[in-house]
Design an enzyme around this catalytic site. Structure first.
Site, short mmCIF file in Angstrom:
data_model
loop_
_atom_site.label_atom_id
_atom_site.label_comp_id
_atom_site.label_asym_id
_atom_site.label_seq_id
_atom_site.Cartn_x
_atom_site.Cartn_y
_atom_site.Cartn_z
N CYS A 181 0.87 -1.17 0.03
CA CYS A 181 0.02 0.06 0.13
C CYS A 181 0.90 1.19 -0.16
CB CYS A 181 -0.99 -0.11 1.06
SG CYS A 181 -2.41 1.13 1.01
N HIS A 204 -3.83 -5.06 0.85
CA HIS A 204 -3.20 -5.51 1.95
C HIS A 204 -3.23 -7.32 2.09
CE1 HIS A 204 -2.78 -1.63 4.19
NE2 HIS A 204 -3.63 -1.29 3.36
N GLU A 238 -1.84 -8.77 4.27
CA GLU A 238 -1.74 -9.37 5.73
C GLU A 238 -2.97 -9.65 6.33
OE1 GLU A 238 -1.70 -4.81 5.97
OE2 GLU A 238 -1.12 -6.04 4.66
N SER A 247 1.83 -13.40 32.60
CA SER A 247 2.48 -13.76 33.65
C SER A 247 2.45 -15.37 34.18
CB SER A 247 2.10 -13.00 35.10
OG SER A 247 0.87 -13.51 35.43
#
EC number: 6.3.5.2
Length: 517
Positions: free
Chosen positions: A86, A173, A175, A232
Site C-alpha cells: 500500500c 493488504h 496481511e 505472567s
C-alpha cells in the site's frame, strides 16, 4: 538446538498503518523471526540488524504531500529483497523514479486483481485474486526498471515488480484475512524470494527462551508477580522450566479478582505444576486504600500503587532474589519505542510491575518481550497450560476496581463476582463464549425498585456487556439471543441476593469504550 531462531530475519518498517502489527504476526506465523521498526530508522541500525528482507508497511499519509515519510535510501542500496505494501508500494515507486497521484476514485474494500506475467510473488496462485484495498492515492507511473504484475478496474498498477532486484509492491493488504491468498503471497516473499527457513516455532521459541534465562540468571533466584493472567502465567512456566525452585512467585489477592480466581491460581501453579508461590491476602488493604475514591484514573493509580507497595514488601523478604521476571510482550515494546519524529507509538502505562521502585536494584528477566499475544498463548499450550485459561476473555489489570462504577466496596465486589460468574457460565453453556470477543458484568451503584414476593425492595443494578471485535480498537455490541439474555437475567436476580435489575449494554466502540471505566 541446531540453528539460532534469530539467524534469519525480516525487517518491517512501520509507516503508521493500523495493520502493521498484523504484517509482523503473519511473518511470524510463516515461521520466520521479524522486527517492527519506525520508518525513520538510521542506516547503521539496519546494517546491524542485517535483515534477509525488508517489508514497507501501509500508512495514513499521502506520498504526494511534501515531507511525507520515505524509506531510508539504504533500504534500496542494501541489496536485500524489498516488499512494499500500500503506502509502502507508493513510496517505493516515488523513490525509484515512478509517480504517485491522488486517485479520482478511492478504493476501500474488496477488489479483484488480475495477475499479469509471471512473478515470484504470485507463484502457484490463480490469475485472479480477491484482495482488500484501502487507499486514496495510487501509482500512475512505475519506475523504468519495473513491470506491472497486477491491476484492477480502477487501479492500473495494483502490483509491480523488479524481479532482478527482488523488489515488489502491491496496492492491497496481503496481511488481512480479507485478501484470500495474502498469507501465500507473504510466504512467497519471505520463504521463496528471501530464502528464509521456518525456524520460528513454538518449540524452538521455548528452547531458546529457557536457554537464555539460564544464561542470564545463572544460579541466582528470581521473583515474579503472578496474576493468573496469560502473560505472567506463561513467564512463570518458562522461568520454572529454566531454573526450577529458584523461582518464587508472589500472588497478590487484592479482593478485585473474579469468583474463586485466587484458589484456582494457587491450585494450578502450586498444586498441579509445583511452583513456589507466596499468596498475599491483601483485600482489606486495597479496599481501605480505595475508600472514598470514585474517579476511574485515581482508582487505577491507587490499585497500582498499593500493588507496588505489597510486592516491594514481599520481595524484601526474599533477600537472595537478584532478578525480577516480567510479562512484557512485543506490543508493549513497540508502544514504548518513541520515533525521533514523534510518529511512532506512544508509551502506554501498563498496570504491571513495571512501576516497581528503582531502589529494588534487580535485573529484569523478560522472556516474552519478542512475542505477540497469539504467540504467547501458543507457547503456553506447549508448556501445558489449559486452553480455557489461555484463551479466556481479557480482564483489566485493576480487575473489578474498574467494573464497579464509582467507589469500590467489598459488598459491591462480592455481588458483581457472583453475577459475572453466572453470565460467563451461561455463555459457555450456550456455546456463545468463543463467539464473542469479550463479555463481562458491570456493577452500577444505583438502587432500583423491584418486586419480590408480595413486597417491594430497592436493590442494585448490573449491566451485562458483550462485544465482537477483531482488534479491540473498534467493537460492535454482540447480538445475543433475547432468550439467552432473559435466562441470565432471571438467574442473576434469583440467585444473587442484592441485585434487582439486569440491563444489557448495546453501545458500540466508538462512541463508547469497551470497559465502562
Amino acid at each position: 538446538m541446531t540453528k539460532n531462531i534469530h539467524d534469519q530475519r525480516i525487517l518491517i518498517l512501520d509507516f503508521g498503518s493500523q495493520y502493521t502489527q498484523l504484517v509482523a504476526r503473519r511473518v511470524r506465523e510463516i515461521g520466520v523471526y521479524c522486527e517492527l521498526w519506525s520508518w525513520d530508522v538510521e542506516e547503521a541500525d539496519i546494517r546491524e540488524f542485517n535483515p534477509d528482507g525488508i517489508i514497507l508497511s501501509g500508512g495514513p499519509e499521502s506520498v504526494t504531500e511534501a515531507n511525507s515519510p520515505r524509506a531510508p535510501q539504504y533500504v534500496f542500496d542494501s541489496g536485500v529483497p524489498v516488499f512494499g505494501v500500500c503506502y509502502g508500494m507508493q513510496t517505493m515507486a516515488e523513490q525509484l523514479g515512478g509517480r504517485v497521484a491522488t486517485s479520482d476514485e478511492r478504493e476501500f474494500g474488496y477488489a479483484q486483481v488480475k495477475i499479469s506475467g509471471e512473478s515470484a510473488l504470485f507463484k502457484d496462485l490463480d490469475l485472479t485474486q480477491d484482495v482488500w484495498m484501502s487507499h486514496g492515492d495510487k501509482v500512475v507511473e512505475i519506475p523504468a526498471d519495473f513491470v506491472k504484475i497486477g491491476e484492477t478496474d480502477t487501479c492500473p498498477y495494483a502490483a509491480m515488480a523488479n524481479e532482478e532486484k527482488k523488489y515488489y509492491g502491491v496496492q492491497f493488504h496481503p496481511e488481512v484475512t480479507h485478501t484470500k491468498n495474502g498469507l501465500q503471497m507473504l510466504e512467497n516473499f519471505v520463504l521463496g524470494v528471501c530464502g528464509c527457513e521456518r525456524l520460528w516455532t513454538s518449540e524452538s521459541i521455548i528452547e531458546d527462551a529457557v536457554a537464555r534465562i539460564k544464561e542470564q540468571v545463572g544460579n541466582d533466584e528470581v521473583i515474579l508477580g503472578l496474576s493468573g493472567g496469560v502473560d505472567s502465567s506463561v513467564v512463570a512456566m518458562l522461568v520454572h522450566r529454566a531454573i526450577g525452585s529458584k523461582l518464587t512467585c508472589v500472588f497478590v489477592d487484592n479482593g478485585l479478582l473474579r469468583l474463586n480466581e485466587g484458589e484456582q491460581v494457587m491450585e494450578m501453579f502450586g498444586d498441579k505444576f509445583g511452583l513456589n508461590i507466596i499468596k498475599v491476602d491483601a483485600e482489606e488493604r486495597f479496599l481501605k486504600a480505595l475508600e472514598g475514591i470514585d474517579e476511574p484514573e485515581a482508582k487505577r493509580k491507587t490499585i497500582g500503587r498499593v500493588f507496588v507497595e505489597v510486592f516491594d514488601e514481599e520481595s524484601k523478604k526474599l533477600s537472595n532474589a537478584k532478578w525480577l521476571a516480567q510479562g512484557t510482550i512485543y506490543p508493549d515494546v513497540i508502544e514504548s519505542a518513541a520515533s525521533k519524529t514523534g510518529k511512532a507509538h506512544v508509551i502506554k502505562s501498563h498496570h504491571n510491575v513495571g512501576g516497581l521502585p528503582d531502589d529494588m536494584k534487580m535485573g529484569l528477566v523478560e522472556p516474552l518481550r519478542e512475542l505477540f499475544k497469539d504467540e504467547v498463548r501458543k507457547i503456553g499450550l506447549e508448556l501445558g497450560l489449559p486452553y480455557n485459561m489461555l484463551y479466556r476473555h481479557p480482564f483489566p489489570g485493576p480487575g473489578l476496581g474498574v467494573r464497579v462504577l464509582g467507589e469500590v466496596k467489598k459488598e459491591y465486589c462480592d455481588l458483581l463476582r457472583r453475577a459475572d460468574a453466572i453470565f460467563i457460565e451461561e455463555l459457555h453453556a450456550a456455546d456463545l463464549y468463543n463467539k464473542v470477543s469479550q463479555a463481562f458484568t458491570v456493577f452500577l451503584p444505583v438502587r432500583s425498585v423491584g418486586v419480590m414476593g408480595d413486597g417491594r425492595k430497592y436493590d442494585w443494578v448490573v449491566s451485562l456487556r458483550a462485544v465482537e471485535t477483531i482488534d479491540f480498537m473498534t467493537a460492535h455490541w454482540a447480538h445475543l439471543p433475547y432468550e439467552f439474555l432473559g435466562k441470565v437475567s432471571n438467574r442473576i436476580i434469583n440467585e444473587v441476593n442484592g441485585i434487582s435489575r439486569v440491563v444489557y449494554d448495546i453501545s458500540g466502540k466508538p462512541p463508547a469504550t469497551i470497559e465502562w471505566e
